[in-house]
Design a protein around this motif. Structure first.
Motif, PDB file in Angstrom:
ATOM      1  N   SER A   1      -8.598   4.413   6.253  1.00 11.31           N
ATOM      2  CA  SER A   1      -7.355   4.040   6.922  1.00 11.31           C
ATOM      3  C   SER A   1      -7.032   5.000   8.062  1.00 11.31           C
ATOM      4  N   PRO A   2      -6.836   4.484   9.286  1.00  9.78           N
ATOM      5  CA  PRO A   2      -6.471   5.350  10.420  1.00  9.78           C
ATOM      6  C   PRO A   2      -4.971   5.580  10.519  1.00  9.78           C
ATOM      7  N   TRP A   3      -4.182   4.881   9.673  1.00  9.38           N
ATOM      8  CA  TRP A   3      -2.737   4.911   9.811  1.00  9.38           C
ATOM      9  C   TRP A   3      -2.137   5.943   8.861  1.00  9.38           C
ATOM     10  N   ILE A   4      -2.437   7.205   9.140  1.00  5.67           N
ATOM     11  CA  ILE A   4      -1.942   8.295   8.307  1.00  5.67           C
ATOM     12  C   ILE A   4      -1.480   9.447   9.201  1.00  5.67           C
ATOM     13  N   PRO A   5      -0.565  10.292   8.693  1.00  5.16           N
ATOM     14  CA  PRO A   5      -0.084  11.421   9.491  1.00  5.16           C
ATOM     15  C   PRO A   5      -1.173  12.476   9.694  1.00  5.16           C
ATOM     16  N   GLU A   6      -0.874  13.427  10.574  1.00  8.33           N
ATOM     17  CA  GLU A   6      -1.777  14.551  10.767  1.00  8.33           C
ATOM     18  C   GLU A   6      -1.836  15.364   9.466  1.00  8.33           C
TER      19      GLU A   6
ATOM     20  N   TYR B   1       0.862  -1.177   0.000  1.00  5.82           N
ATOM     21  CA  TYR B   1       0.000   0.000   0.000  1.00  5.82           C
ATOM     22  C   TYR B   1       0.895   1.223   0.000  1.00  5.82           C
ATOM     23  N   THR B   2       0.353   2.371  -0.341  1.00  8.25           N
ATOM     24  CA  THR B   2       1.120   3.614  -0.289  1.00  8.25           C
ATOM     25  C   THR B   2       0.371   4.644   0.562  1.00  8.25           C
ATOM     26  N   MET B   3       1.071   5.697   0.910  1.00  8.25           N
ATOM     27  CA  MET B   3       0.434   6.733   1.716  1.00  8.25           C
ATOM     28  C   MET B   3      -0.638   7.474   0.923  1.00  8.25           C
ATOM     29  N   LYS B   4      -0.424   7.671  -0.360  1.00 10.69           N
ATOM     30  CA  LYS B   4      -1.442   8.323  -1.184  1.00 10.69           C
ATOM     31  C   LYS B   4      -2.736   7.503  -1.214  1.00 10.69           C
ATOM     32  N   LEU B   5      -2.622   6.193  -1.284  1.00 13.31           N
ATOM     33  CA  LEU B   5      -3.807   5.331  -1.255  1.00 13.31           C
ATOM     34  C   LEU B   5      -4.499   5.432   0.104  1.00 13.31           C
ATOM     35  N   ALA B   6      -3.708   5.490   1.165  1.00  9.89           N
ATOM     36  CA  ALA B   6      -4.290   5.600   2.510  1.00  9.89           C
ATOM     37  C   ALA B   6      -5.029   6.925   2.680  1.00  9.89           C
ATOM     38  N   TYR B   7      -4.471   8.011   2.135  1.00 12.65           N
ATOM     39  CA  TYR B   7      -5.156   9.299   2.204  1.00 12.65           C
ATOM     40  C   TYR B   7      -6.498   9.236   1.474  1.00 12.65           C
ATOM     41  N   ARG B   8      -6.513   8.505   0.380  1.00 11.29           N
ATOM     42  CA  ARG B   8      -7.661   8.512  -0.518  1.00 11.29           C
ATOM     43  C   ARG B   8      -8.806   7.617  -0.057  1.00 11.29           C
TER      44      ARG B   8
ATOM     45  N   ALA C   1     -17.842 -23.615   7.144  1.00 13.23           N
ATOM     46  CA  ALA C   1     -18.606 -22.659   6.342  1.00 13.23           C
ATOM     47  C   ALA C   1     -18.603 -23.024   4.863  1.00 13.23           C
ATOM     48  N   ASP C   2     -19.485 -22.341   4.121  1.00 18.13           N
ATOM     49  CA  ASP C   2     -19.553 -22.502   2.669  1.00 18.13           C
ATOM     50  C   ASP C   2     -19.061 -21.249   1.942  1.00 18.13           C
ATOM     51  N   LEU C   3     -19.331 -20.081   2.559  1.00 16.36           N
ATOM     52  CA  LEU C   3     -19.159 -18.812   1.876  1.00 16.36           C
ATOM     53  C   LEU C   3     -18.397 -17.854   2.793  1.00 16.36           C
ATOM     54  N   PHE C   4     -17.367 -17.211   2.244  1.00 14.03           N
ATOM     55  CA  PHE C   4     -16.537 -16.296   3.018  1.00 14.03           C
ATOM     56  C   PHE C   4     -16.817 -14.873   2.555  1.00 14.03           C
ATOM     57  N   LEU C   5     -17.205 -13.996   3.480  1.00 17.30           N
ATOM     58  CA  LEU C   5     -17.618 -12.639   3.155  1.00 17.30           C
ATOM     59  C   LEU C   5     -16.664 -11.611   3.750  1.00 17.30           C
ATOM     60  N   LEU C   6     -16.008 -10.837   2.907  1.00 15.11           N
ATOM     61  CA  LEU C   6     -15.104  -9.788   3.386  1.00 15.11           C
ATOM     62  C   LEU C   6     -15.045  -8.663   2.343  1.00 15.11           C
ATOM     63  N   PRO C   7     -16.115  -7.890   2.202  1.00 11.78           N
ATOM     64  CA  PRO C   7     -16.161  -6.811   1.195  1.00 11.78           C
ATOM     65  C   PRO C   7     -15.489  -5.545   1.710  1.00 11.78           C
ATOM     66  N   SER C   8     -14.182  -5.589   1.867  1.00  7.75           N
ATOM     67  CA  SER C   8     -13.430  -4.531   2.543  1.00  7.75           C
ATOM     68  C   SER C   8     -13.598  -3.165   1.891  1.00  7.75           C
ATOM     69  N   ARG C   9     -13.623  -2.150   2.741  1.00  6.05           N
ATOM     70  CA  ARG C   9     -13.579  -0.765   2.274  1.00  6.05           C
ATOM     71  C   ARG C   9     -12.132  -0.261   2.249  1.00  6.05           C
ATOM     72  N   CYS C  10     -11.266  -0.946   2.973  1.00  7.63           N
ATOM     73  CA  CYS C  10      -9.851  -0.578   3.043  1.00  7.63           C
ATOM     74  C   CYS C  10      -9.071  -1.854   3.343  1.00  7.63           C
ATOM     75  N   ASP C  11      -8.211  -2.270   2.413  1.00  6.42           N
ATOM     76  CA  ASP C  11      -7.458  -3.509   2.615  1.00  6.42           C
ATOM     77  C   ASP C  11      -6.220  -3.475   1.733  1.00  6.42           C
ATOM     78  N   SER C  12      -5.056  -3.732   2.325  1.00  7.47           N
ATOM     79  CA  SER C  12      -3.831  -3.695   1.541  1.00  7.47           C
ATOM     80  C   SER C  12      -3.637  -4.952   0.703  1.00  7.47           C
TER      81      SER C  12
ATOM     82  N   ALA D   1       4.454  16.529   3.256  1.00  5.82           N
ATOM     83  CA  ALA D   1       5.879  16.312   3.518  1.00  5.82           C
ATOM     84  C   ALA D   1       6.216  14.825   3.578  1.00  5.82           C
ATOM     85  N   VAL D   2       5.315  14.023   4.164  1.00  8.16           N
ATOM     86  CA  VAL D   2       5.550  12.579   4.239  1.00  8.16           C
ATOM     87  C   VAL D   2       5.531  11.963   2.844  1.00  8.16           C
ATOM     88  N   VAL D   3       4.619  12.409   1.982  1.00  8.56           N
ATOM     89  CA  VAL D   3       4.572  11.898   0.610  1.00  8.56           C
ATOM     90  C   VAL D   3       5.851  12.254  -0.146  1.00  8.56           C
TER      91      VAL D   3
END
Length: 369
Positions: free
Chosen positions: A129-134, A118-125, A270-281, A140-142
Motif C-alpha cells: 500500500s502506497p497510502w501510508i504516512p512517513e 481497511y486500517t492503517m495497521k493493515l496498510a503498514y503490514r 470472458a470466462d474467467l476473471f483473474l485478480l490475485p491481489s497483493r493489496c486490496d481493501s 502517532a497516526v495509529v
C-alpha cells in the motif's frame, strides 16, 4: 426524519459514499456530505506548502500533507467540525467513511458511526500500500486512529477479516462492530447475464488500475504457463498503463475503461476473471464479474475469501502463487462443466450477499435502533 451527515470525500473509497448515500436517500433519509477536503483555501494551502518542481515528488508531498499525516488529521478534523457545527441538529446522525480524520475536534462524547474497509495497521503490514504516512509519523497516526475507533458509537466494516483485526489489534469490543458487507453497482444487477454461453470463449480477464497491487505480474506469469496447455487462451488487461511484460502472444492491453456498458461487454466476453491481489481493501470488480457468471480467481487475503467460495463460485490462491493459479486455469478449461455450474453459483451469491439494499438495511437497524 433525522438527517445523516456523511463525513467523507464524495468520490473516495471506490464510490462507497455515493452508493450509501443513494441507498439511504432511497429509503427516505436526508443525507449531506461533510468534506473537509472540498474547502478551497485549505486545498490551496496544501498545494503551495507541498510544491516541488518534480511532479512525482510534489504529488507525494501533497498526499502526505493533505491526507496521510498528523497535520492532515488535525486540519481535516478541525474543518469537519466547523462544517458539522453549521448543520448538526440534536436528532441527526453522523456517519464517517474511512479513518483518516475524526468527524469533530470534540468527538469525545459525540455520537458517531464509522464505516471502513481497511486500517492503517493493515496498510503498514501488507508491504504494497502506497497510502501510508512517513515512517516517523506512523505510530502517532495509529494512536489517533485507535482513539477514533474507540470513541465511535458503532463501527461497520466490509468483511469479517477486518472485524477480527479490529478486535485483536485495536481492542474494539466485538458487540460494537457489525459486518455490513458491500454491494455491486445496480447497473450490473439490472444487466445480469442469466444464460451463459454453451461454449467457452477461452478468454481470461484482468480489471485493476494498480497493476502490481492487484497481482498483475502474477497473472501474466500464470497465463504464460497455462497457455502451454491451452494454446488458444487469451488474456485481456483493463486498467493499468502498458508495460513491456504485457507484450506477449495472447495478451491484449486495453487500458482505462470508464464506460460501464463497455466494461460490461468485456465481462461478457470472458470466462474467467483473474485478480490475485497483493493489496486490496475489498474488491468491487469481483462482484461485477460474478453478475455476468464469471468464475473468479482471487487471493487469500482480506475480503476475497468471503466474496469467493473456494471451489464453488471460484478459486482462492496464496498471493504470488502463479504456479497454482496456472494449474487452476488449466483445470477450469479442461472441465467444461465448471464454467456453467460455478458461474451460476457465483451470480446467485451476489444476489444473496452483496447488494446495497442489504448493506443499508443492516446499517439502518443499528443506527436507528
Amino acid at each position: 426524519m433525522a438527517a445523516i451527515h456523511m463525513v467523507t470525500q464524495e468520490k473516495s473509497s471506490s464510490g462507497l459514499p455515493v452508493y450509501l448515500r443513494n441507498g439511504l436517500t432511497g429509503n427516505g433519509h436526508e443525507v449531506n456530505f461533510i468534506d473537509a477536503q472540498s474547502c478551497l483555501l485549505p486545498k490551496i494551502s496544501v498545494l503551495l506548502q507541498s510544491f516541488h518542481p518534480n511532479k512525482k515528488k510534489w504529488f507525494h508531498r501533497r498526499s502526505m500533507l493533505g491526507t496521510y499525516s498528523v497535520a492532515a488529521w488535525h486540519r481535516n478534523t478541525r474543518i469537519n467540525g466547523a462544517l458539522l457545527d453549521r448543520v448538526l441538529k440534536p436528532e441527526d446522525k453522523i456517519l464517517q467513511i474511512g479513518g483518516l480524520y475524526a468527524p469533530h475536534p470534540a468527538s469525545t462524547g459525540l455520537e458517531y458511526y464509522l464505516f471502513f474497509t481497511y486500517t492503517m495497521k493493515l496498510a503498514y503490514r501488507d508491504g504494497y500500500s502506497p497510502w501510508i504516512p512517513e515512517p516517523w509519523e506512523r505510530e502517532a497516526v495509529v494512536e489517533l486512529e485507535t482513539r477514533l475507533y474507540s470513541e465511535a458509537k458503532h463501527i461497520f466494516v466490509a468483511s469479517k477479516f477486518v472485524r477480527r483485526h479490529l478486535i485483536a489489534e485495536y481492542g474494539i469490543p466485538a458487540d460494537r462492530i457489525t459486518v455490513a458487507g458491500m454491494g455491486v453497482d445496480d447497473f450490473f444487477v439490472r444487466n445480469m447475464r442469466i444464460l451463459l454461453p454453451e461454449k467457452p470463449a477461452k478468454k481470461c480477464l484482468f480489471v485493476g488500475y494498480t497493476f502490481h497491487l492487484k497481482g498483475g505480474p502474477d497473472v501474466l506469469m500464470a497465463f504464460t504457463l497455462a497457455r502451454k496447455y491451452v494454446p488458444d487462451l487469451e488474456l485481456t488487461i483493463i486498467g493499468p498503463n502498458y508495460t513491456e511484460d504485457m507484450d506477449q502472444e495472447g495478451v491484449r492491453h486495453v487500458g482505462a475503461v470508464r464506460d460501464r456498458q463497455e466494461l460490461l461487454d468485456y465481462y461478457r466476453s470472458a470466462d474467467l476473471f483473474l485478480l490475485p491481489s497483493r493489496c486490496d481493501s475489498f474488491g468491487f470488480v469481483f462482484l461485477e464479474a460474478m453478475t455476468q457468471g464469471l468464475v473468479c480467481v482471487g487471493s487469500n487475503m482480506n475480503a476475497m475469501p468471503e466474496i469467493i467460495t473456494d471451489g464453488e463460485t471460484g478459486f482462492i490462491v496464496e498471493p504470488g502463487d502463479h504456479i497454482r493459479m496456472a494449474e487452476l486455469i488449466v483445470t477450469f478449461y479442461q472441465n467444461s462443466h465448471l464454467r456453467t455450474s460455478m458461474g451460476n453459483r457465483a451470480r446467485e451469491r451476489v444476489l444473496e450477499r452483496f447488494t446495497w439494499p442489504r448493506v443499508v438495511e443492516i446499517m439502518e437497524r443499528e443506527i436507528f435502533r
